[in-house]
Design an enzyme around this catalytic site. Structure first.
Site, PDB file in Angstrom:
ATOM      1  CE  LYS A 143      -4.478  -1.368   0.203  1.00  0.00           C
ATOM      2  NZ  LYS A 143      -5.483  -0.851  -0.591  1.00  0.00           N
ATOM      3  CB  SER A 175      -9.415  -2.334   7.325  1.00  0.00           C
ATOM      4  OG  SER A 175      -8.643  -3.050   6.079  1.00  0.00           O
ATOM      5  CD  GLU A 223     -13.383 -11.103  -4.854  1.00  0.00           C
ATOM      6  OE1 GLU A 223     -13.685  -9.936  -4.593  1.00  0.00           O
ATOM      7  OE2 GLU A 223     -13.832 -12.038  -5.547  1.00  0.00           O
ATOM      8  N   GLY A 249     -16.078 -13.156   0.726  1.00  0.00           N
ATOM      9  CA  GLY A 249     -15.962 -11.564   0.248  1.00  0.00           C
ATOM     10  C   GLY A 249     -15.630 -11.724  -1.307  1.00  0.00           C
ATOM     11  CG  ASP A 293     -16.294  -7.482  -3.375  1.00  0.00           C
ATOM     12  OD1 ASP A 293     -16.151  -8.033  -2.596  1.00  0.00           O
ATOM     13  OD2 ASP A 293     -15.813  -6.459  -3.759  1.00  0.00           O
ATOM     14  CB  SER A 338      -0.627  -8.086  -0.944  1.00  0.00           C
ATOM     15  OG  SER A 338      -1.674  -8.587  -0.049  1.00  0.00           O
TER      16      SER A 338
END
Length: 322
Positions: free
Chosen positions: A56, A81, A207, A211, A213, A307
């Protein structure tokens, strides 16, 4: 937001230039044991060794560094989060400004403490009853801050794509790239870079089962909203993909694999015991997809973006014991 966002390999390369000397060029790990288990040559980009412990920082810094000086001086706001929260807090500190971060009240304590440790102010909310996007926009407007969202922002996406760019510079052409999917920024930036360099590469997102989506959205051809998921992969529990990220991923992503919490834990154990690295649940989902056979027709040369590794000792022990 544009229906068909414009992001190119040149944008990712420009982000890489901004990050040069600021972000870590993280190592790429290989394992004969892993290769034998999955039947392919696997190259793991270890973003758990990135600053703040996750990819990130790439996107947060790339976006913050391009703010006009007068806007930067007023400070930055973000909602997250955990990993994007830390990333924006550190980017703000590096650039000589301040940050205010909206975080769910049940965010991992280690991530909240790290965000505070980088000098940010933290404001909490209930992720199951309140909508963080609206809250974050309101917070930024009320305080006159520049908002850097965690994924739905072209400069953030370009920054995240530098992880895949570095991986491909080291490994050469890969047949597939397996990437965790939360809001979709990492896989979108990675796909922009990878498909431009090697058009035949398969982009495979992962995923948690609870979750899904992005998988549902790609299958339906439009963004789908699900109830806020509950999974150990806290960095991936979102009700819907971003607008910009979905538009990019709809064009560039080839498949989405789903993994269970149990498979994620097994991948965390494997990473620790055989690879000697610590991965948080969200960072372990691509490895989980390989180890559990969730990726169909696995090709010979596969890249994985691990990640992040932001998990405290107690939580890691709780999950992996037994």
């Amino acid at each position: 937001m544009p229906a068909e966002p414009h992001l190119t390999l040149d944008d990712v390369r420009a982000a890489a230039a901004r990050l040069d000397g600021v972000a870590h060029r993280t190592p790429v790990l290989t394992s004969r044991t892993l290769n034998a288990r999955v039947g392919a040559q696997v190259f793991i980009k270890c973003e758990n060794f990135q600053r703040v412990g996750a990819f990130k920082f790439r996107g947060a810094y790339n976006a913050a560094a391009q703010l006009p000086p007068d806007r930067l001086a007023k400070g930055i706001a973000a909602f997250s989060s955990g990993n994007h929260a830390q990333a924006v807090a550190l980017a703000a500190r590096e650039l000589g400004t301040t940050a205010v971060i909206l975080m769910p009240e049940d965010a991992p304590r280690s991530k909240m403490e790290a965000t505070l440790g980088y000098g940010a102010e933290v404001v909490t909310y209930d992720r199951y009853t309140e909508e963080r996007g609206a809250l974050g926009e309101g917070l930024a407007k009320d305080r006159g801050l520049a908002l850097i969202p965690p994924y739905d922002h072209l400069d953030v996406i370009a920054g995240q794509g530098t992880a895949a760019l570095e991986l491909l510079e080291e490994t050469g052409e890969l047949d597939a790239l397996v990437v965790p999917v939360g809001g979709g920024g990492l896989i979108a930036g990675s796909a922009v870079a990878a498909k431009a360099l090697h058009p035949a590469v398969r982009m495979i997102g992962v995923e948690p089962e609870a979750g899904d989506d992005t998988k549902r959205s790609l299958e339906s051809g439009e963004r789908v909203t699900i109830p806020v998921p509950r999974s150990i992969a806290d960095g991936q529990v979102l009700p819907s993909p971003g607008e910009i990220t979905f538009a990019l991923n709809q064009r560039l992503v080839d498949a989405i694999a789903l993994v269970s919490d149990e498979e994620i834990v097994e991948a965390m154990r494997f990473a620790f015991e055989r690879l000697r690295i610590v991965l948080e649940p969200s960072g372990a989902t691509p490895l989980a997809a390989l180890l559990s056979g969730r990726v169909e027709n696995l090709p010979p040369r596969v890249g994985v973006i691990a990640s992040g590794g932001n998990i405290d000792t107690r939580r890691f022990a709780e999950l992996t014991a037994g």
